[in-house]
Design a protein around this motif. Structure first.
Motif, PDB file in Angstrom:
ATOM      1  N   LEU A 527       0.814  -1.216   0.000  1.00  0.00           N
ATOM      2  CA  LEU A 527       0.000   0.000   0.000  1.00  0.00           C
ATOM      3  C   LEU A 527       0.846   1.265   0.000  1.00  0.00           C
ATOM      4  O   LEU A 527       1.954   1.310   0.537  1.00  0.00           O
ATOM      5  CB  LEU A 527      -0.921   0.007   1.219  1.00  0.00           C
ATOM      6  CG  LEU A 527      -2.027  -1.052   1.238  1.00  0.00           C
ATOM      7  CD1 LEU A 527      -2.740  -1.023   2.581  1.00  0.00           C
ATOM      8  CD2 LEU A 527      -3.014  -0.814   0.103  1.00  0.00           C
ATOM      9  N   LYS A 528       0.278   2.279  -0.608  1.00  0.00           N
ATOM     10  CA  LYS A 528       0.784   3.638  -0.506  1.00  0.00           C
ATOM     11  C   LYS A 528      -0.384   4.537  -0.136  1.00  0.00           C
ATOM     12  O   LYS A 528      -1.513   4.301  -0.553  1.00  0.00           O
ATOM     13  CB  LYS A 528       1.413   4.096  -1.823  1.00  0.00           C
ATOM     14  CG  LYS A 528       2.694   3.363  -2.184  1.00  0.00           C
ATOM     15  CD  LYS A 528       3.328   3.928  -3.441  1.00  0.00           C
ATOM     16  CE  LYS A 528       4.630   3.206  -3.766  1.00  0.00           C
ATOM     17  NZ  LYS A 528       5.262   3.741  -5.000  1.00  0.00           N
ATOM     18  N   GLY A 529      -0.110   5.552   0.673  1.00  0.00           N
ATOM     19  CA  GLY A 529      -1.182   6.414   1.150  1.00  0.00           C
ATOM     20  C   GLY A 529      -1.060   7.832   0.643  1.00  0.00           C
ATOM     21  O   GLY A 529       0.038   8.318   0.357  1.00  0.00           O
ATOM     22  N   THR A 530      -2.202   8.490   0.506  1.00  0.00           N
ATOM     23  CA  THR A 530      -2.231   9.893   0.119  1.00  0.00           C
ATOM     24  C   THR A 530      -3.253  10.623   0.976  1.00  0.00           C
ATOM     25  O   THR A 530      -4.256  10.043   1.403  1.00  0.00           O
ATOM     26  CB  THR A 530      -2.593  10.084  -1.365  1.00  0.00           C
ATOM     27  OG1 THR A 530      -3.897   9.540  -1.611  1.00  0.00           O
ATOM     28  CG2 THR A 530      -1.586   9.402  -2.266  1.00  0.00           C
ATOM     29  N   ILE A 531      -2.973  11.893   1.206  1.00  0.00           N
ATOM     30  CA  ILE A 531      -3.920  12.797   1.866  1.00  0.00           C
ATOM     31  C   ILE A 531      -4.096  14.000   0.951  1.00  0.00           C
ATOM     32  O   ILE A 531      -3.114  14.581   0.465  1.00  0.00           O
ATOM     33  CB  ILE A 531      -3.412  13.249   3.248  1.00  0.00           C
ATOM     34  CG1 ILE A 531      -3.393  12.062   4.221  1.00  0.00           C
ATOM     35  CG2 ILE A 531      -4.279  14.367   3.802  1.00  0.00           C
ATOM     36  CD1 ILE A 531      -2.859  12.415   5.604  1.00  0.00           C
ATOM     37  N   LYS A 532      -5.361  14.337   0.686  1.00  0.00           N
ATOM     38  CA  LYS A 532      -5.666  15.478  -0.179  1.00  0.00           C
ATOM     39  C   LYS A 532      -6.571  16.433   0.582  1.00  0.00           C
ATOM     40  O   LYS A 532      -7.574  16.019   1.156  1.00  0.00           O
ATOM     41  CB  LYS A 532      -6.325  15.007  -1.472  1.00  0.00           C
ATOM     42  CG  LYS A 532      -5.423  14.101  -2.306  1.00  0.00           C
ATOM     43  CD  LYS A 532      -6.106  13.590  -3.548  1.00  0.00           C
ATOM     44  CE  LYS A 532      -5.170  12.666  -4.336  1.00  0.00           C
ATOM     45  NZ  LYS A 532      -5.823  12.122  -5.553  1.00  0.00           N
ATOM     46  N   LEU A 533      -6.189  17.698   0.579  1.00  0.00           N
ATOM     47  CA  LEU A 533      -6.905  18.711   1.337  1.00  0.00           C
ATOM     48  C   LEU A 533      -7.475  19.765   0.400  1.00  0.00           C
ATOM     49  O   LEU A 533      -6.842  20.145  -0.601  1.00  0.00           O
ATOM     50  CB  LEU A 533      -5.974  19.391   2.343  1.00  0.00           C
ATOM     51  CG  LEU A 533      -5.241  18.460   3.329  1.00  0.00           C
ATOM     52  CD1 LEU A 533      -4.292  19.269   4.194  1.00  0.00           C
ATOM     53  CD2 LEU A 533      -6.237  17.706   4.188  1.00  0.00           C
ATOM     54  N   ASN A 534      -8.682  20.218   0.730  1.00  0.00           N
ATOM     55  CA  ASN A 534      -9.323  21.291  -0.057  1.00  0.00           C
ATOM     56  C   ASN A 534      -9.271  20.994  -1.542  1.00  0.00           C
ATOM     57  O   ASN A 534      -8.846  21.824  -2.356  1.00  0.00           O
ATOM     58  CB  ASN A 534      -8.676  22.639   0.237  1.00  0.00           C
ATOM     59  CG  ASN A 534      -9.000  23.149   1.626  1.00  0.00           C
ATOM     60  OD1 ASN A 534      -9.856  22.597   2.309  1.00  0.00           O
ATOM     61  ND2 ASN A 534      -8.317  24.202   2.047  1.00  0.00           N
TER      62      ASN A 534
END
Length: 875
Positions: A527-534
């Motif tokens: 797995l690889k993770g991402t966080i996306k804001l606004n």
């Protein structure tokens, strides 16, 4: 025998050139020779039976079927004769001949097809079928066609004697009636075939026809693709080459198996579709002509409804296996000027054979017909085992200006190739079919070069899945949710969302728990993770931490936790957050989990003073407790100093996790803590001393100070003391209990860890009139090895204040300048001119702990100076 054959051939050619047979065949004595009369009521080819014609010596011939097919150089008629020999000796076919008589009176000899050219005789008590072809020029109908049968007879004028003829009925049809089956042969294998359906589809301004043929293998061998060309023929004779459907990649029918085969063609929108038929042809390699084979009348055309309702399963036939397709889990969220739709295509092979999906194109269509492509690489060519279910994640961006309600996902099949070998249909028209040049009567048909028709790839609709309009729901922290993807079924929850400092940035840490809800193991991808804001307007650098990362298989009911960490500017604010976990398959990114959460950040959990902080991790489980916290008072800065006990809770010797920390004041200021920690492995139950510190401005209020403490990570795993961290996880606020420094008024049991020093006595001596003060210090030094520690940068400063108040300092290295043991002595001298006038008095010894340039007074004690009068020497 060879001479006989040559003579026969020469005589035959001469009779053909002379045209001596034309008259006799045109007016045959049919009744006397057993000719077949035209019946009053005719039947189609599938049911009509011709009466046998006697050929002599127990041999009869019967016409089995007759077909006609348009060619560029003249229409070609083919027919099959079945010879039956009831005698006790074989009969030579060299003695039997057939002629086609056209309505215009032309007499044309039949030529055996290449596959039958070597059939020279029919054995005793056997039957044998031979197919012949004739170029009939512009004749495009079987109406009025006769096939005369002749035998070699030396006594007959012209050497050929007519024994009978087959007259094709006026309403004779070459095609099997709609809804009826035809018993025929393919590749010399008996089959039963029937035309099942004719469906019309409209797509992108074009009309496509889909023809269904049912085939049952009646033989005892596997039926492979016979290599036929298939055509859709209108009632007026216009033909359209059919392409095998992309769902028929495996054309192999087992003995006694029944399968449906589908063909596709693009047709003009104006074409009349009543009374159409399916025609098969086969290229004769000897003549290079395309010869007609079986044909079938098609049922009335229907237009299927391809719209698949929300939550409805669409069944697709692939190589006679049924594949259930279902569009599920549709969600949408906005990003920039687009609506981003995510959904899953669930596929289940309900058959008993493996299925490879054909090439599909996917697109989303709005109610006004605008289309937006969807990447379908993971769908095309996908292989499904029997009863296997796979889920394909799909994503598409649709501009927000487009009405998002009423969207449909179009599944489009790509059919055909750039070039297809076959007859040239450039001369066809809806009115009269193909045109050609009639051959001279009595001459064999020529072998024209095989033309090539260039066609474009057909884009054929399969289904229109209704996409329900559903906004992406926000996930609540601590709530359990169910999910299914291409890897399996599981539940997930967002355990916590934290925000805490990291150097010049902040870390956003999402802790997720994944639980296998299946009865079988769940294998997770890397797995690889991402966080996306606004909606990705805020840049985020993301890192993923997964404890026990090397074990990506979850047994039924088992759980694992995953941290997704994102770094953002500490001044950044955001409205919405998306957290995604992705895997990789064949270099392609495959979504595993994608959730939207609100920006309600959980408070950092608090640990009361004296309580323990827990470190969790494979081989690094430990508890952390405060030993002491004190403040080193400096002139311009103060230094916060904390000692922690790190106690291993592992059952084997292992290296502990590196601790990372920030001091937080009650007014919300953060100060990164320096760390000194042992790099050695800890035995079960052993304790290590970890030292943390930070310099803070002099005016900083250090009341109610806490330590934001966590385990350091790098490249997705917990790190050890010698490594530099890129982040930290499992952060908690350890409430500290700073202790005020109270210097002792003696130098007994002075602790500078790991040493304890006790000054037992000290004596200062000065010789009379001398400028030197000699000081001796008797001490005991003990080293405490109870706790393992890293490099401790403490310095023991000895300050000597003489009777005149003048201070002198010495840096004492414990273990070197001062050695371990009891009743050790350390001596040094001070020299000053003023000491010559000194008469007794006292000096003071003071111990300071110096750390990172700041000092802490440990204790002080005064001792007396003794003046020593030198002994007089004897003269």
């Amino acid at each position: 025998m060879r001479k006989y054959r040559v003579t026969y051939a020469a005589l035959l050619v001469s009779t053909l050139v002379a045209g001596q047979l034309a008259g006799s065949i045109a007016a045959p004595a049919a009744d006397a020779a057993g000719a077949t009369k035209t019946p009053a009521v005719s039947a189609p080819a599938a049911a009509f039976k011709f009466k046998p014609v006697p050929m002599g010596a127990g041999v009869t011939a019967v016409l089995e079927n007759v077909n006609i097919w348009s060619q560029t150089s003249g229409n070609v008629l083919s027919y099959t004769l079945k010879y039956t020999n009831s005698g006790n000796a074989s009969a030579s076919l060299m003695h039997y001949f057939s002629r086609v008589v056209t309505p215009g009176g032309s007499v044309l000899p039949g030529n055996p097809v290449g596959a039958d050219a070597l059939k020279k005789k029919v054995g005793a008590k056997e039957t044998l079928s031979v197919t012949y072809y004739v170029n009939v020029g512009q004749a495009s109908s079987l109406q009025g066609i006769k096939i005369s049968m002749l035998v070699w007879d030396a006594k007959t004028k012209g050497y050929l004697k007519q024994t009978g003829s087959f007259a094709v009925p006026a309403n004779y049809s070459t095609a099997a009636a709609a809804g009826t089956s035809l018993n025929t042969a393919m590749n010399d294998i008996p089959v039963t075939a029937s035309a099942d359906s004719l469906q019309l589809y409209k797509y992108s301004g074009k009309v496509y026809a889909k023809v269904g043929l049912s085939l049952t293998n009646k033989g005892n061998k596997v039926l492979s693709d016979p290599g036929y060309s298939a055509y859709l023929v209108s009632s007026s004779g216009t033909s359209f080459e059919l392409a095998l459907s992309g769902t028929q990649t495996d054309y192999k029918i087992q003995p006694q198996e029944k399968r449906s085969i589908y063909y596709l063609a693009e047709i003009p929108a104006y074409l009349k579709t009543d009374n159409m038929k399916l025609q098969f042809t086969q290229k004769d390699e000897t003549s290079k002509l395309e010869l007609p084979r079986s044909s079938y009348k098609l049922p009335a055309a229907t237009t299927p409804n391809l719209v698949v309702g929300s939550g409805v399963v669409k069944k697709i036939i692939v190589n006679s296996n049924t594949v259930d397709t279902l569009l599920r889990n549709a969600n949408v969220y906005s990003k920039d000027a687009d609506a981003v739709w995510t959904f899953q295509m669930q596929l289940k092979n309900t058959g008993n054979k493996a299925v490879t999906m054909p090439s599909y194109e996917l697109a989303v269509k709005s109610v006004k017909g605008k289309t937006f492509p969807v990447n379908s690489k993971s769908l095309s060519g996908l292989t499904l085992k029997p009863l296997e279910t796979k889920i394909i994640p799909l994503t598409v961006r649709v501009p927000l200006e487009v009405d998002q309600s009423g969207l449909q996902l179009m599944m489009i099949e790509s059919v055909g190739a750039d070039t297809i070998s076959g007859p040239d249909t450039s001369g066809t028209s809806e009115g009269g079919g193909t045109t050609g040049t009639p051959e001279s009567p009595g001459t064999p048909a020529p072998a024209p070069a095989s033309p090539v028709t260039t066609t474009t790839k057909m884009i054929f609709p399969v289904a229109y899945f209704v996409i329900p309009y559903a906004l992406r729901t926000e996930v609540m922290t601590g709530q359990e949710y169910l999910s299914t993807n291409s890897y399996g079924s599981f539940s997930y929850s967002v355990q916590s969302l934290q925000r805490y400092p990291w150097k010049d940035d902040d870390i956003l840490a999402a802790r997720l728990r994944i639980t296998n809800t299946q009865d079988v193991s769940l294998t997770l991808p890397e797995l690889k993770g991402t966080i996306k804001l606004n909606n990705e307007s805020l840049p985020v650098t993301t890192e993923l931490f997964m404890d026990n990362k090397e074990s990506l298989v979850l047994a039924p009911g088992k759980s694992m936790e995953v941290y997704v960490l994102g770094k953002i500017a500490y001044t950044s604010d955001f409205r919405d957050m998306r957290i995604a976990l992705n895997g990789t398959q064949n270099t392609e990114t495959v979504p595993f989990l994608d959730v939207s959460v609100n920006n309600s950040i959980n408070s950092i959990p608090t640990i009361a003073p004296g309580e323990s902080y827990k470190v969790s991790g494979k081989g690094k489980t430990a508890s952390v407790q405060e030993n002491r916290t004190t403040i080193y008072q400096g002139e311009s800065h103060n230094l916060v100093y904390t000692e922690l006990y790190l106690s291993s809770e592992e059952k084997r010797q292992s290296k502990m996790a590196r601790l990372q920390a920030y001091y937080k004041t009650k007014d919300g200021q953060y100060f990164e803590a320096g760390t000194s920690q042992s790099e050695n492995s800890a035995s079960p139950g052993a304790k290590q001393l970890v030292v943390l510190w930070a310099k803070v401005p002099k005016a900083t209020d250090l009341a109610e100070i806490s330590l934001y403490l966590g385990a350091g990570i790098k490249e997705g795993k917990l790190i050890e003391a010698k490594e530099e961290a890129t982040g930290f996880v499992n952060v908690a606020a350890l409430q500290l209990n700073p202790q005020a420094n109270v210097p002792k008024n003696t130098l007994e049991s002075t602790v500078v860890y790991p040493y304890t020093i006790s000054v037992l006595t000290s004596e200062g001596k000065r010789m009379k009139s001398s400028d030197t003060l000699d000081i001796t210090m008797n001490y005991s030094l003990r080293k405490d090895n109870l706790y393992d520690a890293g490099v401790l940068e403490h310095k023991l400063i000895l300050q000597i204040t003489d009777p005149f108040g003048i201070a002198t300092e010495k840096v004492l290295t414990l273990g070197t300048d001062l050695i371990e043991g009891t009743n050790n002595q350390y001596s040094f001298s001070l020299s000053r001119p003023v000491y010559k006038t000194m008469d007794g008095g006292a000096y003071k010894l003071t111990f300071y702990d110096e750390f990172q340039g700041e000092r802490l007074m440990l204790g002080s004690q005064a001792f007396g100076v003794t003046n020593v009068v030198p002994k007089k020497t004897e003269e």
